[in-house]
Motif scaffolding. Sequence first.
Motif, short mmCIF file in Angstrom:
data_model
loop_
_atom_site.label_atom_id
_atom_site.label_comp_id
_atom_site.label_asym_id
_atom_site.label_seq_id
_atom_site.Cartn_x
_atom_site.Cartn_y
_atom_site.Cartn_z
N LEU A 1 -5.70 -2.90 -9.31
CA LEU A 1 -6.67 -2.54 -8.32
C LEU A 1 -6.39 -2.78 -6.87
CD1 LEU A 1 -9.92 -3.67 -10.19
CD2 LEU A 1 -9.37 -1.44 -9.53
N LYS A 2 -5.80 -3.85 -6.65
CA LYS A 2 -5.60 -4.42 -5.15
C LYS A 2 -4.53 -3.40 -4.72
CE LYS A 2 -4.16 -8.25 -2.26
NZ LYS A 2 -3.40 -7.54 -1.38
N SER B 1 -3.42 -0.41 -5.49
CA SER B 1 -4.07 0.86 -5.58
C SER B 1 -5.05 1.01 -4.31
CB SER B 1 -4.72 1.47 -6.74
OG SER B 1 -3.83 1.38 -7.73
N THR B 2 -5.79 0.14 -4.27
CA THR B 2 -6.75 0.06 -3.10
C THR B 2 -6.08 0.08 -1.53
OG1 THR B 2 -8.54 -1.18 -4.38
CG2 THR B 2 -8.79 -1.18 -1.97
N ASP B 3 -5.08 -0.66 -1.56
CA ASP B 3 -4.37 -0.63 -0.25
C ASP B 3 -3.52 0.36 0.06
OD1 ASP B 3 -5.04 -3.43 0.04
OD2 ASP B 3 -3.09 -4.23 -0.77
N GLU C 1 -6.25 3.09 1.01
CA GLU C 1 -6.81 2.72 2.26
C GLU C 1 -5.86 3.26 3.42
OE1 GLU C 1 -9.22 -0.94 4.48
OE2 GLU C 1 -7.76 -1.15 3.09
N SER D 1 -13.54 5.34 0.65
CA SER D 1 -14.04 4.39 -0.48
C SER D 1 -12.67 4.13 -1.33
CB SER D 1 -15.02 5.15 -1.24
OG SER D 1 -16.16 5.13 -0.54
N PRO D 2 -11.82 3.50 -1.05
CA PRO D 2 -10.57 3.37 -1.68
C PRO D 2 -10.60 2.66 -3.00
CG PRO D 2 -10.51 2.14 0.44
CD PRO D 2 -11.52 3.02 0.49
N ARG D 3 -11.50 1.42 -2.76
CA ARG D 3 -11.73 0.49 -3.90
C ARG D 3 -12.47 1.28 -5.07
NH1 ARG D 3 -9.97 -4.82 -5.69
NH2 ARG D 3 -11.46 -5.56 -7.13
N ASN E 1 -12.51 4.33 -5.46
CA ASN E 1 -11.58 5.27 -6.30
C ASN E 1 -10.61 4.74 -7.31
OD1 ASN E 1 -11.22 8.52 -4.74
ND2 ASN E 1 -12.64 7.14 -3.57
N ALA E 2 -10.14 3.64 -6.68
CA ALA E 2 -9.17 2.99 -7.66
C ALA E 2 -9.90 2.29 -9.00
CB ALA E 2 -8.74 1.86 -7.02
N GLU E 3 -11.16 2.03 -9.04
CA GLU E 3 -11.69 1.39 -9.98
C GLU E 3 -12.06 2.55 -10.78
OE1 GLU E 3 -15.36 -0.36 -8.37
OE2 GLU E 3 -14.22 -2.25 -7.85
#
Length: 283
Positions: free
Chosen positions: A8-9, A11-13, A16, A22-24, A26-28
């Motif tokens: 998750l971290k 993917s979010t990074d 972003e 809303s990257p987090r 999307n990853a979730e």
Amino acid sequence: MLTILEALKLSTDYLEKKGIESPRLNAELMLSDLLNCKRLDLYLSFERPLKENEVDKLRDWIARRGKNEPLQYILGKTDFFGLTFCTNSSVLIPRQETETLVEMIIEQNKSKGKIRILDIGTGSGNIAVALAIYLNDAEFTAIDSSNDAIVVAKQNAALHKVDSRIDFVTSDIFSTDFDNDCFDLIVSNPPYVSSGEYKTLQKEITEYEPTQAVTDMVDGYRFYSYITACARKWLKRSGRLYFEVGKDQYKKVVNYLYESKFENISTYKDLLHIERVVMGEKL
């Protein structure tokens, strides 16, 4: 092994840095779909290691999203009106504002019994399918100029077990004709983005969604004027025409209905208080 929390971290990074909104989230959504679980379950399983094939698939999805491909195409589905619809790049992604159109039609016609409805530009079939579920006695004709879109629409109708009541037809509205006085309702969410505005839209739309489903390549009103004239012939007496319209388009569309002698013309706002639906009756 990569854990859920680490995935998750990372993917979010990545998303972003690519400028994805809303990257987090999307990853979730991608990871929960990949693992066939709810988003909440991810937080209860942070230390769970991902299998190699899960990591490979997630990397592929994240890379695609980083190139602005819509999440709904990557996952192959989206939610609309509380229902799940199959989606791919052959169809416009169903939007929340279109739920206002569906809601108004159901509310105003739920007691009418057996009626015939024409859906023009059906795309994924989201409007016709949602209406078929809530208007149990209605029969539908749903047309689209794209055969690939019709394939997706048929899949969605079968998924929700309303395919026996919807006749899907590959046909361009500008070369289509029906008998006079044959429909009780006509509904359309046509391509209403002008050619000028289209150039300003986000890449998710201009690079991935079907152009012909988004813009009429002229002023944004081409379909409204033509469909309104046709609806005057095709609707039965007391029949209703429903349009979804873009922001600030309602006045001109209302005028089209007025010039074609529709009566009881009304407009309805969406959740953002934008005039989103125009309706008129043939009396």
